[in-house]
Design a protein around this motif. Structure first.
Motif, short mmCIF file in Angstrom:
data_model
loop_
_atom_site.label_atom_id
_atom_site.label_comp_id
_atom_site.label_asym_id
_atom_site.label_seq_id
_atom_site.Cartn_x
_atom_site.Cartn_y
_atom_site.Cartn_z
N ALA A 18 0.56 -0.89 -0.12
CA ALA A 18 0.24 0.22 -0.23
C ALA A 18 0.51 1.57 0.54
CB ALA A 18 -0.69 0.49 1.34
N GLU A 19 1.72 1.44 1.28
CA GLU A 19 2.93 2.57 1.13
C GLU A 19 3.70 2.82 -0.05
OE1 GLU A 19 2.92 -0.22 3.13
OE2 GLU A 19 1.46 1.09 4.86
N LEU A 20 4.12 1.64 -0.75
CA LEU A 20 4.71 2.15 -2.24
C LEU A 20 3.61 2.52 -3.33
CD1 LEU A 20 6.93 -1.77 -1.74
CD2 LEU A 20 8.09 1.63 -1.05
N GLY A 21 2.43 1.70 -3.17
CA GLY A 21 2.11 1.76 -4.72
C GLY A 21 1.55 3.59 -4.43
N ALA A 22 1.34 3.83 -2.86
CA ALA A 22 0.91 4.77 -2.96
C ALA A 22 2.38 6.26 -2.97
CB ALA A 22 0.13 5.77 -1.81
N ARG A 67 6.57 -3.58 -11.02
CA ARG A 67 5.81 -2.45 -11.48
C ARG A 67 5.98 -1.18 -11.40
NH1 ARG A 67 3.34 1.38 -13.51
NH2 ARG A 67 0.99 1.57 -13.68
N VAL A 68 6.05 -1.06 -9.73
CA VAL A 68 6.63 -0.13 -9.17
C VAL A 68 7.70 1.17 -9.13
CG1 VAL A 68 6.94 0.88 -6.64
CG2 VAL A 68 4.91 -0.58 -7.42
N TRP A 69 9.28 -0.13 -8.63
CA TRP A 69 10.59 0.12 -9.52
C TRP A 69 10.20 1.00 -10.98
CZ3 TRP A 69 14.21 -2.52 -12.37
CH2 TRP A 69 15.79 -1.56 -11.64
N TYR A 70 9.41 0.44 -11.82
CA TYR A 70 9.28 1.31 -13.82
C TYR A 70 8.57 2.33 -13.24
CZ TYR A 70 11.07 -3.31 -15.33
OH TYR A 70 11.54 -3.88 -15.59
N LEU A 72 9.19 4.24 -10.26
CA LEU A 72 9.95 5.00 -9.64
C LEU A 72 10.94 5.69 -10.89
CD1 LEU A 72 9.88 3.46 -6.97
CD2 LEU A 72 8.72 5.80 -6.70
N ALA A 73 11.26 4.87 -11.50
CA ALA A 73 11.83 5.01 -12.52
C ALA A 73 11.75 6.03 -13.82
CB ALA A 73 12.37 4.35 -13.31
N ALA A 74 10.84 6.13 -13.75
CA ALA A 74 9.97 6.85 -14.53
C ALA A 74 10.36 8.72 -14.44
CB ALA A 74 8.68 6.84 -15.40
N ARG A 75 10.06 8.76 -12.89
CA ARG A 75 10.09 9.86 -12.10
C ARG A 75 11.47 10.96 -11.99
NH1 ARG A 75 5.73 7.38 -10.84
NH2 ARG A 75 4.32 7.44 -10.09
N VAL A 76 11.41 11.80 -11.93
CA VAL A 76 12.94 12.93 -12.43
C VAL A 76 13.17 12.68 -10.76
CG1 VAL A 76 14.05 14.63 -12.20
CG2 VAL A 76 12.45 14.05 -14.12
N ASP A 77 14.51 12.72 -10.77
CA ASP A 77 15.11 12.22 -8.95
C ASP A 77 15.32 14.02 -8.70
OD1 ASP A 77 14.95 11.45 -6.92
OD2 ASP A 77 17.33 10.58 -7.08
N PHE A 78 15.58 14.66 -9.46
CA PHE A 78 16.69 15.84 -9.59
C PHE A 78 15.72 17.07 -9.25
CE2 PHE A 78 19.85 12.93 -10.16
CZ PHE A 78 20.34 13.18 -9.82
N ARG A 85 16.43 13.89 -4.53
CA ARG A 85 15.35 14.16 -3.07
C ARG A 85 15.76 12.86 -2.92
NH1 ARG A 85 10.96 17.10 -6.91
NH2 ARG A 85 11.29 15.63 -7.80
N GLY A 86 14.42 12.53 -1.23
CA GLY A 86 13.98 10.92 -1.00
C GLY A 86 13.89 10.19 -1.71
N ARG A 87 13.12 10.29 -3.29
CA ARG A 87 12.82 9.41 -3.82
C ARG A 87 14.22 8.30 -4.17
NH1 ARG A 87 8.24 9.21 -5.90
NH2 ARG A 87 7.76 11.44 -6.34
N SER A 88 15.07 8.74 -4.53
CA SER A 88 16.17 8.23 -4.88
C SER A 88 15.78 6.58 -3.84
CB SER A 88 17.23 8.37 -5.22
OG SER A 88 18.13 8.93 -4.02
#
Length: 136
Positions: A18-22, A67-70, A72-78, A85-88
């Motif tokens: 749940a938390e990772l999906g959110a 699915r979650v990892w992909y 997250l990978a599509a999001r900008v981390d800077f 930011r904390g997404r990495s």
């Protein structure tokens, strides 16, 4: 042992991730935009082995985490100032969770990917330069 169903696997994923999906912005629903395709993969890999709960949960974890990892990978981390930011941290943690799920799947008899190994290889480049005897 009771057989597990796709619905059971989806219920498990909803609670477990749940938390990772959110965090990734993914609805943990059995839809194409949600985790439907991840569930397709897990169910297909499980096949008729529906009484193997260890494999079912491991495969569900692996494909939902992928699915979650992909996502997250599509999001900008800077941001504009190039401050990380904390997404990495979440991205790296999901990767470690996937590796754990991969091991659990293999232990339950349903390997999801071949392990990659790095081996040392000896490469002889002596022909590029003359030998010591040729120098003298």
């Amino acid at each position: 042992m009771a057989a597990i169903t796709r619905g059971d696997m989806q219920d498990y994923a909803e609670v477990q991730h749940a938390e990772l999906g959110a965090e990734a912005g993914i609805a943990l629903t059995d839809t194409t935009a949600g985790i439907g395709l991840a569930l397709d993969q897990a169910v297909a890999k499980l096949g008729d082995d529906t009484s193997n709960l260890d494999a079912a949960y491991g495969l569900t974890d692996y494909y939902v985490l992928q699915r979650v990892w992909y996502a997250l990978a599509a999001r900008v981390d800077f941001d504009a100032t190039a401050v990380q930011r904390g997404r990495s941290q979440v991205f790296n943690q999901v990767y470690l969770l996937m590796a754990d799920a991969q091991k659990r799947c293999a232990a339950a008899g349903h390997a999801v990917a071949a392990e990659r190994r790095v081996d040392l290889v000896e490469y002889n480049a002596d022909y590029l330069e003359p030998t010591l005897e040729e120098w003298v």
